[in-house]
Design a protein around this motif. Structure first.
Motif, mmCIF file in Angstrom:
data_model
loop_
_atom_site.group_PDB
_atom_site.id
_atom_site.type_symbol
_atom_site.label_atom_id
_atom_site.label_comp_id
_atom_site.label_asym_id
_atom_site.label_seq_id
_atom_site.Cartn_x
_atom_site.Cartn_y
_atom_site.Cartn_z
ATOM 1 N N UNK A 164 -2.453 1.325 9.010
ATOM 2 C CA UNK A 164 -2.025 0.130 9.769
ATOM 3 C C UNK A 164 -2.785 -0.204 11.008
ATOM 4 N N UNK A 165 -3.551 1.085 11.637
ATOM 5 C CA UNK A 165 -4.239 0.878 12.834
ATOM 6 C C UNK A 165 -5.577 0.012 12.342
ATOM 7 N N UNK A 166 -5.832 0.335 11.012
ATOM 8 C CA UNK A 166 -7.279 -0.620 10.697
ATOM 9 C C UNK A 166 -7.034 -2.263 10.561
ATOM 10 N N UNK A 167 -5.615 -2.380 9.694
ATOM 11 C CA UNK A 167 -5.285 -3.585 9.762
ATOM 12 C C UNK A 167 -4.991 -4.594 11.224
ATOM 13 N N UNK A 168 -4.461 -3.723 12.108
ATOM 14 C CA UNK A 168 -4.548 -3.972 13.469
ATOM 15 C C UNK A 168 -5.856 -4.614 14.124
ATOM 16 N N UNK A 169 -6.954 -3.475 13.721
ATOM 17 C CA UNK A 169 -8.329 -3.645 14.294
ATOM 18 C C UNK A 169 -8.795 -4.928 13.614
ATOM 19 N N UNK A 170 -8.652 -5.161 12.405
ATOM 20 C CA UNK A 170 -9.434 -6.293 11.536
ATOM 21 C C UNK A 170 -8.608 -7.581 12.268
ATOM 22 N N UNK A 171 -7.540 -7.772 12.411
ATOM 23 C CA UNK A 171 -6.802 -8.904 13.178
ATOM 24 C C UNK A 171 -7.365 -9.182 14.305
ATOM 25 N N UNK A 172 -7.535 -8.024 15.164
ATOM 26 C CA UNK A 172 -7.688 -8.462 16.699
ATOM 27 C C UNK A 172 -9.122 -8.865 16.653
ATOM 28 N N UNK A 173 -10.095 -8.342 15.590
ATOM 29 C CA UNK A 173 -11.625 -8.841 15.363
ATOM 30 C C UNK A 173 -11.482 -10.404 15.063
ATOM 31 N N UNK A 174 -10.538 -10.658 14.174
ATOM 32 C CA UNK A 174 -10.470 -12.141 13.670
ATOM 33 C C UNK A 174 -10.228 -12.861 14.917
ATOM 34 N N UNK A 175 -9.124 -12.605 15.767
ATOM 35 C CA UNK A 175 -8.762 -13.237 16.929
ATOM 36 C C UNK A 175 -9.789 -13.564 18.039
ATOM 37 N N UNK A 176 -10.331 -12.280 18.322
ATOM 38 C CA UNK A 176 -11.376 -12.388 19.140
ATOM 39 C C UNK A 176 -12.689 -13.367 18.922
ATOM 40 N N UNK A 177 -13.026 -13.155 17.673
ATOM 41 C CA UNK A 177 -14.203 -14.322 17.275
ATOM 42 C C UNK A 177 -13.740 -15.720 17.438
ATOM 43 N N UNK A 178 -12.352 -15.914 17.373
ATOM 44 C CA UNK A 178 -11.820 -17.427 17.393
ATOM 45 C C UNK A 178 -11.921 -17.745 19.075
ATOM 46 N N UNK A 179 -11.776 -16.766 19.853
ATOM 47 C CA UNK A 179 -11.811 -16.856 21.196
ATOM 48 C C UNK A 179 -13.221 -17.432 21.495
ATOM 49 N N UNK A 180 -14.363 -16.826 20.854
ATOM 50 C CA UNK A 180 -15.678 -17.000 21.223
ATOM 51 C C UNK A 180 -16.479 -18.442 20.401
ATOM 52 N N UNK A 183 0.849 -1.200 -0.227
ATOM 53 C CA UNK A 183 -0.032 -0.098 -0.041
ATOM 54 C C UNK A 183 0.883 1.379 0.004
ATOM 55 N N UNK A 184 0.469 2.324 -0.716
ATOM 56 C CA UNK A 184 1.130 3.335 -0.856
ATOM 57 C C UNK A 184 0.168 4.556 -0.533
ATOM 58 N N UNK A 185 0.202 5.455 0.322
ATOM 59 C CA UNK A 185 -0.710 6.606 0.762
ATOM 60 C C UNK A 185 -0.006 8.089 0.326
ATOM 61 N N UNK A 186 -0.787 8.988 0.496
ATOM 62 C CA UNK A 186 -0.147 10.520 0.176
ATOM 63 C C UNK A 186 0.498 10.966 1.150
ATOM 64 N N UNK A 187 0.099 10.557 2.462
ATOM 65 C CA UNK A 187 0.737 10.953 3.632
ATOM 66 C C UNK A 187 1.078 9.865 4.668
ATOM 67 N N UNK A 188 2.256 10.051 5.704
ATOM 68 C CA UNK A 188 2.523 9.237 6.717
ATOM 69 C C UNK A 188 1.175 8.832 7.542
ATOM 70 N N UNK A 189 0.688 9.926 7.760
ATOM 71 C CA UNK A 189 -0.658 9.663 8.619
ATOM 72 C C UNK A 189 -1.714 8.914 7.998
ATOM 73 N N UNK A 190 -1.807 8.791 6.956
ATOM 74 C CA UNK A 190 -2.869 7.947 5.922
ATOM 75 C C UNK A 190 -2.474 6.480 6.188
ATOM 76 N N UNK A 191 -0.921 6.413 6.070
ATOM 77 C CA UNK A 191 -0.518 4.894 6.129
ATOM 78 C C UNK A 191 -0.394 4.657 7.439
#
Length: 88
Positions: A51-67, A39-47
């Motif tokens: 990354x934060x969205x990626x971490x949240x998506x992964x956490x969501x997947x791992x949370x579902x696996x716990x339940x 991925x390439x974005x116009x600013x460091x902040x957007x990148x």
């Protein structure tokens, strides 16, 4: 979890990759593959936001696996007991 690059040309395993942010670029390292821009974005902040969205998506997947177990039924979470609750 699978990750698809911004341009749709790369599909990699999150669990078998290292994802890093270098300024406004998000790159992946996977075994047997050199650094690849995913991925390439116009600013460091957007990148950083992506990354934060990626971490949240992964956490969501791992949370579902716990339940859920293999049958999709509720699987309770084990909580470690307090010291005084443990008997010999």
């Amino acid at each position: 979890m699978r990750i698809v690059s911004q341009d749709g040309c790369m599909d990699i395993s999150y669990e078998q990759s290292t994802i890093i942010q270098i300024g406004n670029i998000v790159a992946a390292y996977s075994s047997g593959i050199a650094q690849q821009v995913i991925g390439e974005y116009s600013t460091e902040e957007k990148a950083g936001k992506v990354m934060k969205l990626l971490h949240e998506a992964y956490q969501s997947v791992k949370t579902e696996e716990l339940y859920l177990n293999e049958t999709g039924e509720y699987k309770p979470i084990f909580q470690f007991p307090q010291e005084e609750e443990v008997t010999r």
